[in-house]
Design a protein around this motif. Structure first.
Motif, PDB file in Angstrom:
ATOM      1  N   LEU A 370       0.858  -1.185   0.000  1.00  0.00           N
ATOM      2  CA  LEU A 370       0.000   0.000   0.000  1.00  0.00           C
ATOM      3  C   LEU A 370       0.893   1.234   0.000  1.00  0.00           C
ATOM      4  O   LEU A 370       1.385   1.650   1.056  1.00  0.00           O
ATOM      5  CB  LEU A 370      -0.925   0.010   1.229  1.00  0.00           C
ATOM      6  N   PRO A 371       1.142   1.820  -1.149  1.00  0.00           N
ATOM      7  CA  PRO A 371       1.956   3.041  -1.184  1.00  0.00           C
ATOM      8  C   PRO A 371       1.298   4.163  -0.375  1.00  0.00           C
ATOM      9  O   PRO A 371       0.131   4.503  -0.598  1.00  0.00           O
ATOM     10  CB  PRO A 371       2.011   3.385  -2.676  1.00  0.00           C
ATOM     11  N   THR A 372       2.039   4.695   0.582  1.00  0.00           N
ATOM     12  CA  THR A 372       1.493   5.683   1.519  1.00  0.00           C
ATOM     13  C   THR A 372       2.414   6.887   1.556  1.00  0.00           C
ATOM     14  O   THR A 372       3.637   6.749   1.608  1.00  0.00           O
ATOM     15  CB  THR A 372       1.358   5.075   2.933  1.00  0.00           C
ATOM     16  N   ARG A 373       1.775   8.086   1.536  1.00  0.00           N
ATOM     17  CA  ARG A 373       2.531   9.327   1.612  1.00  0.00           C
ATOM     18  C   ARG A 373       2.104  10.083   2.859  1.00  0.00           C
ATOM     19  O   ARG A 373       0.906  10.240   3.133  1.00  0.00           O
ATOM     20  CB  ARG A 373       2.292  10.174   0.365  1.00  0.00           C
ATOM     21  N   ILE A 374       3.073  10.540   3.644  1.00  0.00           N
ATOM     22  CA  ILE A 374       2.831  11.252   4.899  1.00  0.00           C
ATOM     23  C   ILE A 374       3.151  12.724   4.685  1.00  0.00           C
ATOM     24  O   ILE A 374       4.218  13.067   4.140  1.00  0.00           O
ATOM     25  CB  ILE A 374       3.684  10.679   6.047  1.00  0.00           C
ATOM     26  N   GLU A 375       2.238  13.587   5.132  1.00  0.00           N
ATOM     27  CA  GLU A 375       2.436  15.029   5.049  1.00  0.00           C
ATOM     28  C   GLU A 375       2.077  15.638   6.402  1.00  0.00           C
ATOM     29  O   GLU A 375       0.917  15.517   6.840  1.00  0.00           O
ATOM     30  CB  GLU A 375       1.559  15.629   3.953  1.00  0.00           C
ATOM     31  N   VAL A 376       3.050  16.247   7.067  1.00  0.00           N
ATOM     32  CA  VAL A 376       2.860  16.859   8.392  1.00  0.00           C
ATOM     33  C   VAL A 376       3.082  18.353   8.251  1.00  0.00           C
ATOM     34  O   VAL A 376       4.158  18.795   7.834  1.00  0.00           O
ATOM     35  CB  VAL A 376       3.822  16.261   9.435  1.00  0.00           C
ATOM     36  N   GLN A 377       2.068  19.145   8.608  1.00  0.00           N
ATOM     37  CA  GLN A 377       2.132  20.595   8.550  1.00  0.00           C
ATOM     38  C   GLN A 377       2.153  21.149   9.974  1.00  0.00           C
ATOM     39  O   GLN A 377       1.300  20.812  10.788  1.00  0.00           O
ATOM     40  CB  GLN A 377       0.927  21.166   7.791  1.00  0.00           C
ATOM     41  N   ARG A 411      -3.616   3.675  -3.498  1.00  0.00           N
ATOM     42  CA  ARG A 411      -2.666   4.570  -2.836  1.00  0.00           C
ATOM     43  C   ARG A 411      -3.359   5.288  -1.679  1.00  0.00           C
ATOM     44  O   ARG A 411      -4.562   5.570  -1.749  1.00  0.00           O
ATOM     45  CB  ARG A 411      -2.098   5.582  -3.828  1.00  0.00           C
ATOM     46  N   ALA A 412      -2.569   5.580  -0.613  1.00  0.00           N
ATOM     47  CA  ALA A 412      -3.088   6.257   0.575  1.00  0.00           C
ATOM     48  C   ALA A 412      -2.288   7.518   0.834  1.00  0.00           C
ATOM     49  O   ALA A 412      -1.087   7.590   0.509  1.00  0.00           O
ATOM     50  CB  ALA A 412      -3.032   5.335   1.787  1.00  0.00           C
ATOM     51  N   LYS A 413      -2.980   8.490   1.403  1.00  0.00           N
ATOM     52  CA  LYS A 413      -2.339   9.762   1.731  1.00  0.00           C
ATOM     53  C   LYS A 413      -2.768  10.177   3.139  1.00  0.00           C
ATOM     54  O   LYS A 413      -3.959  10.144   3.472  1.00  0.00           O
ATOM     55  CB  LYS A 413      -2.739  10.836   0.720  1.00  0.00           C
ATOM     56  N   VAL A 414      -1.791  10.553   3.956  1.00  0.00           N
ATOM     57  CA  VAL A 414      -2.035  10.991   5.339  1.00  0.00           C
ATOM     58  C   VAL A 414      -1.566  12.427   5.452  1.00  0.00           C
ATOM     59  O   VAL A 414      -0.414  12.737   5.121  1.00  0.00           O
ATOM     60  CB  VAL A 414      -1.289  10.092   6.354  1.00  0.00           C
ATOM     61  N   ARG A 415      -2.474  13.296   5.929  1.00  0.00           N
ATOM     62  CA  ARG A 415      -2.130  14.696   6.117  1.00  0.00           C
ATOM     63  C   ARG A 415      -2.437  15.087   7.562  1.00  0.00           C
ATOM     64  O   ARG A 415      -3.586  14.940   8.022  1.00  0.00           O
ATOM     65  CB  ARG A 415      -2.896  15.581   5.149  1.00  0.00           C
TER      66      ARG A 415
END
Length: 486
Positions: A370-377, A411-415
């Motif tokens: 599961l391709p996962t992208r992490i974005e922390v603001q 695909r998964a995206k975490v913000r």
């Protein structure tokens, strides 16, 4: 060799031959003889000890005074022994008296209250029988019984007993008979004041005070009305005040006992709630840890089986990922369950996973397919460790659900958006929506996420997105003071 004659006197030496008493030791006699001054006479006392007397002429009185001093000393010693013996006897007697009093108190506590309430009526009847003349005895016995016998039931019906005693006293006043059983009125007044309210106490006190006034008007001599009336009024007031004091003390003790019982019940409830909350927390932690890691391990195992013939290197890498995931699962379980053990070292319980560990979580999901992208603001260093753990578990559960319910290629995206007061979490994926998206899920994953979010005043939304895919959104309030409006 000595300075003068030495005489051996005393009961032990004189009667040595007659009674078989042991004579003084010769060495002791020689020592006494050497120590005796010149012209002194040595005498043996009753214990066989030597004492000297100055040699005097026939008319000298020194030996007589010495004997008197010895007799006075022996008398004082005898008196001291007697006093010590009497003191010992007195101590023994006092100890026995204390034991008897304690035994009587224990025995008395076992008796029912009616037995103690019967003591005063019996004493009053015995007094009338032994002191009244034969011609006055029938009337006196009947009136005394009417006054005193109701006191036996004074604890069960205090107001009824007071009414019966007051009626008997009024009949006694009408018959012009004076009896010592009138003390039953004071006892009944005390009982009524101790077991009834303020109004009942005032009415009973007024009735007894009226009876005291009538008694003083009829039975006092001329010019002596004030003194007995004041004395009887003082007794009436004392009985009423004593009863009110007993009632107040009893009510205070009952209130204290009730408060203690209520506090104990509240403490038990709080303890049960704490246990339930801790059990729920552990269940959530175990669910997240086991579900996530097992899902990852299953996915990696399938990939290793598929690639073991075509690409042995990729199969080996997948197997190593499975081993690492298993070890990580064991570590997480020790962290979560270690708080229940007092002998668990802190190094195995800390640090708890947080926002900084999301990159490692994304790496696990990528390895599982599961391709996962992490974005922390925003900075997350000011966020408490418990809040970071909640964010980590929310993201972990959302990604685990995506891994289990979506096909390959998703695909998964975490913000994560961090501020001084809130933390916003958004997890989205590109997979197709489940066929039963509108039906409430049967598992515990989303319910656990809702509970975690609610602990920080947040409200979690989980459902299909307008453009396709699935999304999880929540906002955590670090102060836990507001209601979510996500």
């Amino acid at each position: 060799m000595l300075g003068g004659p030495v005489a051996y006197r005393g009961r032990a030496a004189v009667h040595a031959g007659e009674r078989g008493a042991r004579a003084p030791h010769p060495a002791r006699l020689r020592l006494y003889a050497v120590a005796a001054p010149t012209g002194a006479a040595m005498t043996l006392n009753r214990q066989g000890r030597a004492m000297t007397e100055a040699a005097a002429e026939p008319g000298d009185a020194h030996p007589v005074r010495h004997r008197d001093r010895v007799q006075r000393t022996e008398t004082r010693l005898q008196r001291t022994r007697t006093a010590v013996r009497l003191t010992r006897y007195a101590d023994l007697a006092s100890m026995r008296a204390v034991r008897l009093v304690r035994a009587a108190r224990r025995w008395g506590l076992r008796l029912p209250p009616m037995v103690w309430d019967s003591v005063l009526p019996v004493l009053l009847l015995l007094n009338i029988v032994t002191t009244r003349a034969p011609q006055e005895l029938p009337v006196a016995v009947v009136l005394t019984a009417a006054l005193a016998l109701p006191l036996v039931w004074r604890r069960r019906a205090p107001l009824a007993v007071f009414g019966a005693v007051a009626a008997a006293a009024f009949v006694q006043w009408l018959m012009d008979v004076q009896l010592p059983a009138d003390v039953a009125l004071l006892v009944a007044l005390y009982t009524a004041a101790a077991n009834s309210g303020r109004r009942g106490t005032l009415v009973a006190g007024a009735v007894v005070e009226g009876g005291a006034l009538l008694a003083c008007l009829r039975w006092t001599t001329e010019g002596a009305f004030l003194t007995p009336f004041v004395a009887m009024t003082a007794m009436v007031v004392a009985a009423a005040v004593l009863g009110v004091n007993v009632r107040t003390t009893r009510a205070y003790l009952a209130a204290v006992e009730e408060r203690a019982a209520r506090l104990e019940q509240q403490q038990d409830q709080q303890a049960r709630l704490a246990v339930a909350e801790e059990r729920t927390r552990i269940a959530r932690e175990m669910h997240d840890i086991v579900t996530h890691n097992l899902s990852v391990m299953v996915a990696l195992t399938d990939a290793a089986v598929y690639a073991q013939h075509r690409s042995p290197d990729r199969a080996t890498t997948a197997m190593l990922q499975i081993s690492e995931t298993g070890r990580q699962a064991l570590t997480d379980m020790r962290r979560s369950l270690g708080i229940l053990r007092t002998d668990e070292p802190d190094a195995e319980r800390h640090p708890l996973p947080g926002i900084a560990q999301l990159e490692a979580l994304a790496g696990q999901m990528c390895a599982a397919g599961l391709p996962t992208r992490i974005e922390v603001q925003g900075g997350h260093t000011h966020i408490p460790a418990t809040a970071q753990l909640t964010v980590y578990r929310l993201v972990q559960e959302a990604l685990t659900n995506t891994l289990k319910h979506t096909p390959a290629g998703t695909r998964a995206k975490v913000r994560i958006r961090c501020s001084t007061e809130t933390v916003t979490v958004d997890v989205t994926d590109s997979g197709p929506c489940p066929p039963l998206a509108g039906v409430a899920p049967s598992g515990h994953g989303i319910a656990g996420m809702r509970e975690r979010s609610a602990a920080y005043g947040g409200r979690l939304r989980a459902g299909p997105l307008p453009g396709g895919g699935w999304g999880v959104h929540t906002r955590l309030f670090l102060g836990s003071s507001g209601t979510a409006s996500a």
